[in-house]
Structures are given as C-alpha cells and as structure tokens.
Scaffold this active site. Structure first.
Site, PDB file in Angstrom:
ATOM      1  CB  CYS A   2      -0.849   0.040   1.256  1.00  0.00           C
ATOM      2  SG  CYS A   2      -1.802  -1.466   1.517  1.00  0.00           S
ATOM      3  NE  ARG A  27       4.043   1.786  -1.586  1.00  0.00           N
ATOM      4  CZ  ARG A  27       5.231   1.240  -1.370  1.00  0.00           C
ATOM      5  NH1 ARG A  27       6.237   1.512  -2.186  1.00  0.00           N
ATOM      6  NH2 ARG A  27       5.413   0.426  -0.369  1.00  0.00           N
ATOM      7  CD1 TRP A  77      -2.615  -4.379  -4.840  1.00  0.00           C
ATOM      8  CD2 TRP A  77      -1.616  -5.619  -3.272  1.00  0.00           C
ATOM      9  NE1 TRP A  77      -2.407  -5.627  -5.362  1.00  0.00           N
ATOM     10  CE2 TRP A  77      -1.801  -6.412  -4.430  1.00  0.00           C
ATOM     11  CE3 TRP A  77      -1.015  -6.201  -2.162  1.00  0.00           C
ATOM     12  CZ2 TRP A  77      -1.397  -7.732  -4.492  1.00  0.00           C
ATOM     13  CZ3 TRP A  77      -0.615  -7.516  -2.231  1.00  0.00           C
ATOM     14  CH2 TRP A  77      -0.807  -8.264  -3.398  1.00  0.00           C
ATOM     15  CG  ASN A 103       2.900  -0.764   2.932  1.00  0.00           C
ATOM     16  OD1 ASN A 103       2.331  -1.782   2.537  1.00  0.00           O
ATOM     17  ND2 ASN A 103       4.075  -0.374   2.460  1.00  0.00           N
ATOM     18  N   GLY A 104       1.738  -3.122   5.212  1.00  0.00           N
ATOM     19  CA  GLY A 104       2.408  -4.294   5.775  1.00  0.00           C
ATOM     20  C   GLY A 104       1.369  -5.290   6.255  1.00  0.00           C
ATOM     21  CD  GLU A 486       8.636 -17.563 -16.717  1.00  0.00           C
ATOM     22  OE1 GLU A 486       7.644 -18.114 -17.218  1.00  0.00           O
ATOM     23  OE2 GLU A 486       8.668 -16.340 -16.473  1.00  0.00           O
ATOM     24  CE  LYS A 490       8.980 -13.379 -17.474  1.00  0.00           C
ATOM     25  NZ  LYS A 490       7.894 -14.168 -17.925  1.00  0.00           N
ATOM     26  CD  GLU A 493       6.518 -12.239 -21.631  1.00  0.00           C
ATOM     27  OE1 GLU A 493       5.375 -11.867 -21.903  1.00  0.00           O
ATOM     28  OE2 GLU A 493       6.798 -12.786 -20.547  1.00  0.00           O
ATOM     29  CG  HIS A 509      12.559 -38.585 -29.325  1.00  0.00           C
ATOM     30  ND1 HIS A 509      12.687 -39.928 -29.663  1.00  0.00           N
ATOM     31  CD2 HIS A 509      12.851 -38.515 -28.001  1.00  0.00           C
ATOM     32  CE1 HIS A 509      13.008 -40.632 -28.585  1.00  0.00           C
ATOM     33  NE2 HIS A 509      13.116 -39.791 -27.568  1.00  0.00           N
ATOM     34  CE  LYS A 608       1.524  -7.808 -15.008  1.00  0.00           C
ATOM     35  NZ  LYS A 608       2.677  -8.715 -15.085  1.00  0.00           N
TER      36      LYS A 608
HETATM   37  O1  M6R Z   1      -2.613 -12.968 -14.964  1.00  0.00           O
HETATM   38  P1  M6R Z   1      -2.237 -14.387 -15.354  1.00  0.00           P
HETATM   39  O2  M6R Z   1      -1.242 -14.982 -14.443  1.00  0.00           O
HETATM   40  O3  M6R Z   1      -3.442 -15.258 -15.512  1.00  0.00           O
HETATM   41  O4  M6R Z   1      -1.564 -14.240 -16.761  1.00  0.00           O
HETATM   42  C1  M6R Z   1      -1.151 -15.366 -17.468  1.00  0.00           C
HETATM   43  C2  M6R Z   1      -0.289 -14.996 -18.643  1.00  0.00           C
HETATM   44  O5  M6R Z   1      -0.981 -14.116 -19.504  1.00  0.00           O
HETATM   45  C3  M6R Z   1       1.022 -14.333 -18.186  1.00  0.00           C
HETATM   46  O6  M6R Z   1       1.746 -15.159 -17.330  1.00  0.00           O
HETATM   47  C4  M6R Z   1       1.881 -14.021 -19.428  1.00  0.00           C
HETATM   48  O7  M6R Z   1       2.326 -15.182 -20.023  1.00  0.00           O
HETATM   49  C5  M6R Z   1       3.055 -13.108 -19.017  1.00  0.00           C
HETATM   50  N1  M6R Z   1       3.191 -12.055 -19.970  1.00  0.00           N
HETATM   51  C6  M6R Z   1       4.345 -13.855 -18.899  1.00  0.00           C
HETATM   52  O8  M6R Z   1       5.420 -13.028 -18.641  1.00  0.00           O
END
Ligand code: M6R
Length: 613
Positions: A2, A27, A77, A103-104, A486, A490, A493, A509, A608
């Site tokens: 927060c 925040r 938050w 906050n905490g 992962e 990263k 993207e 394979h 996002k």
């Molecule tokens: O909000 P969510 O965790 O459901 O989102 C899932 C994916 O859209 C999210 O993890 C996406 O792959 C990210 N951009 C990965 O960095």
C-alpha cells in the site's frame, strides 16, 4: 503493498495528501482515504472504486469542514479484508479520536483482536490494521501521550509495518514507525512530511530521511524527532536525491521490470509470512477445506496460462513428491474444451497473477460445473477468479506493472509449494520434521534470490557476448524443464528473439536437427535427479556446434567444463530450485532486450491482463 502519506504544518495539507496518493497509486488502488485534524476533531473520507479510487477521493476532499494543517492518507492494495470502504484506511479506534494508516501485515492481529474484544473494543473492519488504532487508544487511556502510546502499541505487534498515526489529543503531531516496509520522512520550512517512498515527497522538500526498522518518528510542524522503539534518541542521516518524478515512481530504477525483479525477495518473503506455526506446521486456513476433505482428494488439476502455467508445472512435482497425489497441469484455454472428467474429490487450482485471465476463469467455471472444488491462487484481492473460487490462496507480491511476469511468478511457486506441503501434512505422506525442514528451506529463498540478483553484471556480460545470436533453445529435465519454458518465454516476449523451451531428453526425437553452429543452448543444469542424463544431452548439442550457456550451482566444476558460459546460482532443495534458477534467465532476457533498445515494460502485441479467449 500500500502507499501511505502524511503531513503537518502545511495549510494545503489535503491537496498535498491527495497529490501524494496519486504518485503512490502504483502501490495499490483498491481503496484510498485521508484523515484531517480539523477544528478539534478528525474528519475522514474514503473511496473504494477500483482503479478510480484516488480520483474518487480527490472529488470527496473538497467537502472538508474547515482548514487543516495535519493529516494522513493511504492507497490500499488489499491483503486482509475485501477492497471496500469499510476496510479502507485510515482506520479509527472506538471513538474516532485516533486514526491509523498502515502498509504491511500484522501477523498476530487475530490474537490481539480477541484480547481487545474481550476488554470491550469493537472492530468495524476486516483488516489486520485496525487493531493498531485500538491498541493506541488503550495505551492513551492509561495517560500516555500519543508518541509513547504508539511505541507501546508497536511492541505488541508482530509482522511488517509502516504506520502513521494522528489523534485529536495532539492535532499537530504525526507519529510514524516502520519495520520491514519503507518509510521516508521530509522536512521543510514549517512543515514535516512522510510517505512510503520518495516520489510522493519530491518537489515538496529537499531534506529527506529514511526511517530504519524499529524506529519511531514524531513529526511536528518543521521538526522531526526520531527514536528507537525502545525510546533512545537517534539522529538519522539526511538523504540527497536527484531523481526526477518519472524515475522516482520506478523507485530510481530505469523501468518497472528492473524494479519488480529487485522486489522478488520481498514478494517471496511476504507470500510465506504468517502461514505456519513456530514449530513449522502449515496453517493454510484460506483453503476453506476440512482436513478430511483435503485428505480425501484424489487428484489436483493446476489450470493456468503463460508464466502461471509454468508455476503449475513446478507445483506438480511438489504435489506428487511431497503429498503423493496425482497432479495434472493444464493449459487453461484447452482444458475446458476437452470434456475433463472431474468429481468432488478433484481439486481444480486456477493459477493467475491478475485473477482476470478469461481462459483460466472459464476453465475454473467448467471445473466447478463438473463437480470439482475450485481454489484460486492469485495476486489480486477480489479479482474475478478470487470471487468465483471456493477459496483463495493469495500471493503477496504487490502490484506488477511490467507486462512480463517476474515477482508474481516466484510468489506463485512458493504459494503452491505451501499448498503441496499442507497436503503432505494432512495426508501424513511426510513427517513433521521433513515438513519443518522444507519450511526452513523456503524461508532461505529470499536471501538466495538476493544473491542471484547481486550477480546481474555477470549475466549482462554473457548476454552482451551473445547479442548477435538469433536462435535460442532452452533445455531442462525434471524441475529444470518448467524453468527452461519460462526462460524461453521471457526471451520471446521481451526481446522478440526466437526461443524454444524443450525437455532435453526429447531433443533427439526431432528438434536436434535444428542445432547448428551459432545456435545458443541455455541449459538448466542445477542439481536434480536427472542431472547426469542432462549432462549427456548437453554433450549432444555441444558436439553439433551449439554455444552452451548453463545455469549451474555455485562451484559445480562438471557443469563449468561443459559450458561456454555459466550463470551461477546457490544450491537449494531441488523442489525449490526453480525459484532461484529462473532469476538469471529473467536478467538474461532483460539485458538482451535492452541491447536491442526495446521497451521491456510494454512489449509489442501483449497485454498485462488477457480478458479475451
Ligand atoms: O494474470 P495471469 O497470471 O493469468 O496471466 C497469465 C499470462 O498471460 C502471463 O503469465 C503471461 O504469459 C506473461 N506475460 C508472462 O510473462
């Protein structure tokens, strides 16, 4: 996470508080509120309007009954208690004569609340914070002045806090304190200010001080006194800051991704907080299932997208190995269309940072319609998934602004590991001492992440030496496989480079046909049960000319002998290792994207939160 702000000695205090909250909005924005000391009373206004909370608050402050020189404000938050006006800070004592912003997390709030209620206090919110106002009320009732009362109250609480307190008894005084949560103080001619971080104070004062853990500050117009929680006088050094506002909102980091990667130790520590007893046994009351119901589960389905799916893949190992329950990990957008066979002894776990991914939401709806129990694992209180699920296990990573998931992913993994250990405890598939040892290993993760982050420069050098490469294969086996996925995601993207995540044993394979001189293979070579077999897979790509980068445990000479470059990480329990192994791959993808002059916070074509199917 927060944001808090406070001021005394300024005729424009209401405007200053709202402007501070606007700067701290990143925040959290589940609700916002201020209290002003006006004409012998406290005047409070609060709003809970989602992303509009601070804007709604701005419209409300105009109706203050008179001028004020002292006040505190908060943007929330939510962790404990839904995002509502009743739970919005500032929170009052029984008589509206003491107000607190916080906050905490107060870990022992339930215990304190019961004791306060037994002595006649009535709580009106579902927050962990309200107990502080009532504790201060109690101490003041014994004749203590406000600052002493706050000090005594904080001696009773456990957990993390940055607090600011005002009282009608001393209307020009603000009392603030912190533990494990930031708090900055500022002084200028005739005024004293405080805020969760520097951005809220920029342009208002040149003299800044950072309060340290277990310190208490008394702010009066133009003067600040700092003491320890025990009352010893202190003299905090002034801070010189040359940030502009835009940089400051990122806490001095160049972008949100850097800031959020840096916040990972705290995100993991906060997610672990308050979830076991001192003897190491798990207390996940949030699951809202009896021990019998948990013991009778026959299958766990982890349903998710993107990085959250990778968290699910890690959790599958933990659930199967610790709790001996079959676990399936499902891509959410596929799950609901394949007629899954479920029953009331199946637990469907929707893993979603935002709690809003439509694919995951609809998959959970389908699971519920087919009879399964539904658990949400999310970072956002009162999100759609939180509301639809039978129960919610919250990660506590704080708001994540960069499109690429970093701190929320690590928080998801540890939350799911806690779920796996809880299942093991209830089903007695692991002894109490084994569970306590796993809990202990979890608590060491934040320090391990810190160590990896401190090695960012070494990762940068490796990335710089590979800046010309255009094909990357990320390989792993066992728990290294989700890490490989992962790492590749990263890189894709953030840098728009071609990257594949693959189980290393599967390469022969087919995909090995793509390996040629110039291909970069990033291997997850930390110790797990398939480490020796993985070594052979690395030999296979080396002999076809690949440049090999390995993520390996500190001092592992066998790994170093196989690699052109090594990204070192501390050793940990193999089931927890992904939490550390992912971090250098985040740094690696970040650096390659920056070398290509790309906007790491807002990669092309992405959002996002994905609320379409
Ligand atoms: O909000 P969510 O965790 O459901 O989102 C899932 C994916 O859209 C999210 O993890 C996406 O792959 C990210 N951009 C990965 O960095």
């Amino acid at each position: 996470m927060c944001g808090i702000v406070g001021a005394t000695g300024r005729p424009d205090v209401a405007e200053l508080l709202v402007e501070g909250l606007e700067r701290l909005e990143y925040r959290g924005y589940d609700s916002a509120g201020i209290v002003l000391a006006v004409e012998g009373a406290l005047w409070r206004t609060r709003a809970a309007d989602g992303t509009r909370s601070v804007a709604a608050l701005r419209e409300l402050v105009g109706s203050a009954p008179g001028p004020a020189v002292t006040g505190i404000g908060h943007t929330r938050w939510a962790t404990h208690g839904a995002p509502s006006v009743e739970n919005a800070h500032p929170l009052y004592d029984c008589f509206g004569r003491v107000a607190v912003v916080h906050n905490g997390i107060i870990e022992n709030h339930a215990e304190i609340q019961s004791s306060l209620e037994r002595s006649g206090h009535a709580m009106v919110s579902a927050t962990d914070t309200e107990v502080i106002a009532h504790l201060v009320e109690d101490k003041m009732a014994t004749g203590l002045p406000l600052a002493e009362a706050v000090r005594h109250a904080l001696l009773v609480v456990r957990g993390s806090f940055a607090v600011a307190v005002v009282s009608v008894e001393e209307p020009e005084l603000l009392v603030a304190a912190r533990r494990n949560t930031p708090l900055v103080l500022g002084r200028s001619d005739g005024a004293s200010l405080l805020a969760s971080d520097i951005p809220a104070l920029l342009g208002r004062t040149e003299q800044l001080f950072v309060l340290a853990d277990d310190q208490v500050a008394e702010l009066r117009p133009g003067s600040i006194r700092v003491t320890s929680l025990a009352g010893a006088e202190l003299d905090p050094p002034a801070l010189s800051v040359d940030w502009d506002l835009a940089a400051a909102q990122k806490g001095g980091f160049e972008d949100f991704m850097s800031k959020e990667m840096r916040e990972q130790p705290r995100a993991v520590a906060d997610t672990l907080l308050d979830r076991w007893t001192p003897d190491g046994s798990l207390t996940l009351d949030e699951l809202c299932m009896t021990e019998d119901e948990l013991a009778q589960l026959t299958r766990v389905y982890l349903v998710a997208c993107g990085s959250s799916y990778h968290a699910g893949l890690v959790a599958k190992f933990a659930i199967e190995q610790w709790a001996a329950i079959p676990a399936e990990v499902e891509i959410a957008s596929e799950f609901r269309y394949r007629n899954p066979v479920l029953d009331p002894k199946a637990l469907a776990v929707g893993v979603s940072q935002s709690g809003e991914s439509l694919d995951t939401l609809l998959a959970l709806r389908e699971a519920r319609a087919r009879g399964a129990r539904v658990l949400g694992v999310t970072n956002v209180v009162d999100s759609s998934i939180a509301r639809e699920a039978d129960a919610v296990l919250y990660t506590r990573a704080g708001p994540e602004i960069c499109v690429a998931a970093t701190k929320t992913l690590l928080a998801q993994i540890v939350a799911l590991e806690l779920l796996a250990l809880t299942l093991a405890q209830v089903r007695k598939t692991r002894s109490a001492s084994e569970i306590a040892a796993a809990v202990d290993a979890l608590t060491r993760l934040p320090a391990g992440i810190d160590e990896v982050l401190a090695r960012a420069k070494e990762v940068d050098q490796v990335a710089e030496s590979l800046a010309g490469a255009s094909d990357f294969f990320y390989l792993g086996r066992n728990l290294g496989y989700p890490v490989a996925l992962e790492g590749a995601l990263k890189l894709k993207e953030l840098s728009y480079l071609h990257a594949e995540g693959y189980p290393a044993g599967e390469l022969k394979h087919g995909p090995i046909a793509l390996i040629e001189p110039g291909t970069v293979v990033v291997g997850i070579a930390t110790r797990n049960p398939l480490w020796e077999k993985f070594q052979s897979n690395v030999q296979e790509v080396r002999s076809r000319g690949a440049t090999v980068v390995l993520v390996a445990n500190d001092g592992d000479e066998a790994a170093a002998a196989l690699a052109d470059h090594v990204l070192w990480v501390p050793e940990s329990d193999p089931l927890l290792a992904p939490v550390l192994d992912i971090v250098p791959l985040q740094l690696f993808a970040y650096r390659l994207a920056r070398l290509r002059n790309l906007d790491v916070d807002r990669p092309r074509n992405l959002a996002k939160t994905v609320t379409v199917e």
